[in-house]
Enzyme design. Structure first.
Site, PDB file in Angstrom:
ATOM      1  CD  GLU A 160      -5.134  -1.623  -4.321  1.00  0.00           C
ATOM      2  OE1 GLU A 160      -6.269  -2.102  -4.411  1.00  0.00           O
ATOM      3  OE2 GLU A 160      -4.762  -0.949  -3.345  1.00  0.00           O
ATOM      4  CG  ASP A 194      -1.952  -1.085   1.138  1.00  0.00           C
ATOM      5  OD1 ASP A 194      -2.834  -0.952   0.277  1.00  0.00           O
ATOM      6  OD2 ASP A 194      -1.879  -2.057   1.900  1.00  0.00           O
TER       7      ASP A 194
END
Length: 179
Positions: A134, A43
């Site tokens: 992402e 992340d």
């Protein structure tokens, strides 16, 4: 990369875009089996820092949950409702915890470690990849499919307990036409 190399994946590497690749060799006699890929993302987002994360474990009691000391960042009751009675890992609301797929990375690395510790379990080649970005819809923008080396892969990502995802979401681009 260093952790993967310490496990015994000597070809573990990170490219200039932050993508990490590694390969777990097939067990003897399974070298001709097509490679299987396992992918997870780290992340990252320009909107929240990923450094100095202060995670904490809490038992979800229901109701809303203030994350930061001032009580300005709150997880609402509706979001938390499915998790009442469960233990959760939360951030303090000021950084990107990224637990949905740090868990995916940990699962893939743990699976590779298990297979390396148990060479009696037959398997074909397994290609690993960890991608960035992402959260901003660009996680595959610079993915090097040839360097990855697997004709098919599974993405290991976070979700609801017992949930199985069978498609990928991509928010990189949308075309909307109004008449």
């Amino acid at each position: 990369v260093q952790e993967l190399q310490c496990l015994g994946l000597k070809d573990a590497r990170m490219d200039s875009y932050g993508y990490v690749y590694a390969r777990l060799n097939a067990t003897p006699g399974r070298e001709d089996v097509p490679a299987l890929g396992l992918i997870a993302h780290m992340d990252t987002s320009p909107d929240a820092p990923g450094a100095n994360v202060h995670p904490r474990r809490i038992r979800c009691q229901g109701g809303s949950l203030p994350l930061d000391a001032a009580g300005d960042v709150i997880l609402d009751e509706q979001t938390l409702a499915p998790y009442v009675g469960q233990e959760l890992i939360v951030t303090d609301g000021t950084t990107l915890l990224g637990a949905d797929d740090k868990a995916g990375i940990a699962e893939i690395v743990s699976a590779a470690a298990y297979l390396l510790e148990h060479p009696d379990i037959p398997h074909g080649p397994i290609c690993l990849a960890f991608t960035p970005d992402e959260e901003i819809g660009r996680g595959t923008e610079h993915f090097d499919l040839a360097a990855f080396g697997a004709p098919a892969a599974y993405t290991v990502d976070g979700g609801a307990l017992g949930e199985l995802e069978y498609e990928n979401f991509d928010a990189a681009k949308a075309h909307i036409h109004f008449t």
